[in-house]
Scaffold this motif. Structure first.
Motif, mmCIF file in Angstrom:
data_model
loop_
_atom_site.group_PDB
_atom_site.id
_atom_site.type_symbol
_atom_site.label_atom_id
_atom_site.label_comp_id
_atom_site.label_asym_id
_atom_site.label_seq_id
_atom_site.Cartn_x
_atom_site.Cartn_y
_atom_site.Cartn_z
ATOM 1 N N ASN A 190 10.039 38.131 3.274
ATOM 2 C CA ASN A 190 10.170 38.402 1.840
ATOM 3 C C ASN A 190 8.819 38.534 1.148
ATOM 4 O O ASN A 190 8.697 38.314 -0.060
ATOM 5 C CB ASN A 190 11.029 37.326 1.161
ATOM 6 C CG ASN A 190 12.418 37.265 1.747
ATOM 7 O OD1 ASN A 190 12.775 36.292 2.381
ATOM 8 N ND2 ASN A 190 13.182 38.311 1.594
ATOM 9 N N LEU A 216 12.098 46.054 -8.299
ATOM 10 C CA LEU A 216 13.291 45.496 -8.940
ATOM 11 C C LEU A 216 13.388 46.030 -10.373
ATOM 12 O O LEU A 216 14.473 46.239 -10.900
ATOM 13 C CB LEU A 216 13.208 43.958 -8.918
ATOM 14 C CG LEU A 216 14.356 43.198 -9.563
ATOM 15 C CD1 LEU A 216 15.689 43.523 -8.913
ATOM 16 C CD2 LEU A 216 14.113 41.684 -9.461
ATOM 17 N N THR A 230 25.158 40.115 -5.582
ATOM 18 C CA THR A 230 23.874 40.786 -5.354
ATOM 19 C C THR A 230 22.755 39.987 -6.018
ATOM 20 O O THR A 230 21.700 39.760 -5.419
ATOM 21 C CB THR A 230 23.911 42.220 -5.944
ATOM 22 O OG1 THR A 230 25.033 42.896 -5.403
ATOM 23 C CG2 THR A 230 22.649 42.982 -5.622
ATOM 24 N N TYR A 234 19.597 38.524 -4.077
ATOM 25 C CA TYR A 234 18.237 38.916 -4.467
ATOM 26 C C TYR A 234 17.421 37.678 -4.875
ATOM 27 O O TYR A 234 16.242 37.563 -4.547
ATOM 28 C CB TYR A 234 18.279 39.892 -5.651
ATOM 29 C CG TYR A 234 18.691 41.314 -5.307
ATOM 30 C CD1 TYR A 234 19.029 41.687 -4.012
ATOM 31 C CD2 TYR A 234 18.723 42.302 -6.288
ATOM 32 C CE1 TYR A 234 19.402 42.986 -3.708
ATOM 33 C CE2 TYR A 234 19.087 43.614 -5.991
ATOM 34 C CZ TYR A 234 19.438 43.940 -4.708
ATOM 35 O OH TYR A 234 19.800 45.233 -4.424
ATOM 36 N N ASP A 237 16.208 36.014 -1.854
ATOM 37 C CA ASP A 237 15.070 36.724 -1.246
ATOM 38 C C ASP A 237 13.771 36.346 -1.951
ATOM 39 O O ASP A 237 12.767 36.021 -1.306
ATOM 40 C CB ASP A 237 15.258 38.249 -1.395
ATOM 41 C CG ASP A 237 16.206 38.824 -0.354
ATOM 42 O OD1 ASP A 237 16.491 38.142 0.635
ATOM 43 O OD2 ASP A 237 16.652 39.973 -0.549
ATOM 44 N N GLN A 265 11.795 46.575 -2.956
ATOM 45 C CA GLN A 265 12.965 46.520 -2.061
ATOM 46 C C GLN A 265 12.773 47.441 -0.857
ATOM 47 O O GLN A 265 12.381 48.602 -1.012
ATOM 48 C CB GLN A 265 14.227 46.939 -2.815
ATOM 49 C CG GLN A 265 15.479 46.676 -1.990
ATOM 50 C CD GLN A 265 16.749 47.080 -2.713
ATOM 51 O OE1 GLN A 265 16.821 48.162 -3.261
ATOM 52 N NE2 GLN A 265 17.749 46.221 -2.690
ATOM 53 N N ARG A 270 16.455 44.389 1.328
ATOM 54 C CA ARG A 270 15.834 43.077 1.138
ATOM 55 C C ARG A 270 14.691 43.175 0.139
ATOM 56 O O ARG A 270 13.927 44.144 0.153
ATOM 57 C CB ARG A 270 15.308 42.584 2.486
ATOM 58 C CG ARG A 270 14.581 41.271 2.396
ATOM 59 C CD ARG A 270 14.214 40.763 3.753
ATOM 60 N NE ARG A 270 15.371 40.247 4.450
ATOM 61 C CZ ARG A 270 15.386 39.928 5.745
ATOM 62 N NH1 ARG A 270 14.320 40.088 6.471
ATOM 63 N NH2 ARG A 270 16.476 39.458 6.297
ATOM 64 N N LEU A 271 14.562 42.151 -0.699
ATOM 65 C CA LEU A 271 13.469 42.139 -1.674
ATOM 66 C C LEU A 271 12.247 41.438 -1.100
ATOM 67 O O LEU A 271 12.375 40.464 -0.348
ATOM 68 C CB LEU A 271 13.902 41.421 -2.955
ATOM 69 C CG LEU A 271 15.064 42.014 -3.742
ATOM 70 C CD1 LEU A 271 15.199 41.309 -5.087
ATOM 71 C CD2 LEU A 271 14.901 43.504 -3.975
#
Ligand SMILES: Nc1ncnc2c1ncn2[C@@H]1O[C@H](COP(=O)(O)OP(=O)(O)OP(=O)(O)O)[C@@H](O)[C@H]1O
Length: 412
Positions: A190, A216, A230, A234, A237, A265, A270-271
């Motif tokens: 991350n 984001l 979600t 997030y 992450d 992202q 994945r963030l």
């Protein structure tokens, strides 16, 4: 645990929420928690399982200097020379992080380092001839300069250019290179991967992995409010990336400028957190007459103690994190029309905080957000605690949804 206020369409759920054993093995290895690593292995989790960046438990333990975990993983048959997305083996990581004992252990098991001595340089340098900036595509622009999409060794990467007005100041440039040297040692699913700095270029340019889906900020601008599952995925992450930075040894890394623009992202959804520590350069700029990056939105996420110019610690990032999570639930920052500096001022001197409607936020989430933006920095939870709480909220939310959809099937 009862969760209230969630109402969403099945089609809005992300395809995969990663909170299972695979991730835990990697997380425990990165934290050096030997007992938990054993527990995960005994549950039957594949020893050589890798994350999106193809980093295995052995990579993470070698990078963080956890000798006992390295020995355990090798004894259980971990692949000593598995290559991550950047062509690095666990030995490459142990070398660049200066873990000599682990290097010897890995070498004794046949470990090789294809990256070689380059990884020990203060800041990995890439010959500017390797990147054709004339064919670069502009992706975006920030306070420090432009960001381009370029090709390096056959891979698409991001090239971040630093304005000459900043880079020409030797003190600022030095601080910058020190931050990059620190960034190059970090590896986490991350955290955006730093790749190197262009050598002999007339400009200061560094390369990082390229994250195709943008920031984001872009996601929220396009989609507006995100559904709760979600948002929780997030938030996890970001919290995992931040926890890695805060647990960095010997010194914690404080981001100082955690905003939706600094969370990117990847293709897998994945963030990853980026640009940590670079706001130190903004502080350097301050003393040379530049202004802090409030105009770019940082004031909106700024902890009261930073605004008041008091001494601060890691928990300033927890404050910013809470505002980002709030924004994901809402779809936009609160008080969008108000000037960001005025908002920061009211937060710092009038203790003002964004509203938390019962229709949107589950009770546990409200409690967590209130704790994260608590006016007393010592009362804010750590990211390690936040992760635990988010996992509980996500688990109970997912199981409540499953029960609801089962009930609907029976009625039908
Ligand atoms: N590694 C990357 N991969 C893909 N896009 C990126 C990457 N880094 C930055 N970008 C894009 O470029 C834009 C500018 O990035 P940059 O980090 O320079 O500024 P910022 O974070 O948006 O603003 P500021 O520097 O003022 O905080 C980002 O908003 C993002 O959309």
């Amino acid at each position: 645990m009862k969760l209230v206020g969630f109402c969403l369409e099945q089609s809005m759920l992300p395809s995969k929420v990663d909170s299972g054993g695979t991730y835990r093995l990697l997380e425990y290895s990165s934290k050096g928690d030997k007992a938990c690593v054993i527990q995960e292995l005994e549950k039957g989790v594949d020893l050589n399982v890798a994350d999106y960046d193809r980093r295995t438990a052995l990579h993470l333990a070698a990078c963080e200097g956890w000798t006992e975990v390295v020995v355990l993983l090798l004894d259980r048959g971990a692949d000593v020379n598995s290559l991550d997305r950047w062509g690095r083996t666990p030995l490459s990581d142990a070398r660049s992080c200066g873990h000599d004992e682990i290097c010897k252990i890995l070498e004794a098991k046949g470990g090789i380092d294809p990256v070689g001595d380059d990884s020990q340089a203060p800041c990995f340098e890439i010959d500017h001839m390797e990147v054709n900036m004339d064919e670069a595509t502009l992706i975006g622009e920030g306070a420090y300069g432009e960001v381009y999409l370029v090709k390096w060794r056959g891979t698409e990467v991001a090239a971040k250019t630093i304005r000459s007005s900043i880079a020409s100041n030797p003190r600022v440039k030095n601080t910058f290179l020190k931050e990059l040297a620190l960034w190059q040692r970090l590896r986490h699913p991350n955290i955006v991967q730093f790749l190197g700095v262009l050598k002999h270029s007339d400009r200061l340019i560094f390369l990082t992995e390229y994250l195709r889906n943008g920031s984001l900020y872009d996601i929220l601008k396009k989609k507006g409010r995100l559904d709760p599952t979600t948002t929780l995925a997030y938030a996890l992450d970001i919290a995992r990336g931040m926890n890695y930075l805060h647990q960095h040894r010997p010194h914690a890394i404080i981001h100082r400028d955690l905003t939706p623009r600094n969370v990117l992202q990847d293709e897998a959804g994945r963030l990853k957190v980026t640009d940590f520590g670079l706001s130190k350069i903004a502080q350097e700029k301050d003393s040379y007459g530049y202004k802090m990056t409030g105009g770019t939105g940082s004031y909106r996420y700024m902890a009261p103690e930073v605004y008041r110019r008091e001494s601060y610690g890691k928990s300033i990032d927890v404050f910013s994190f809470a505002l980002i999570v709030h924004e994901m639930f809402q779809g936009a920052p609160s008080n969008r029309v108000e000037n960001a500096e005025q908002i920061a001022d009211r937060r710092a001197y009038e203790d003002s905080r964004p509203p938390l409607s019962s229709f949107i936020y589950p009770e546990e989430m409200k409690t967590l957000l209130k704790a994260c933006w608590h006016k007393n920095p010592d009362c804010r939870p750590t990211f390690e605690e936040i992760i635990v709480q988010l996992e509980v909220i996500l688990d109970s939310f997912t199981s409540e949804k499953a029960t609801k959809s089962r009930c609907r099937c029976i009625v039908l």
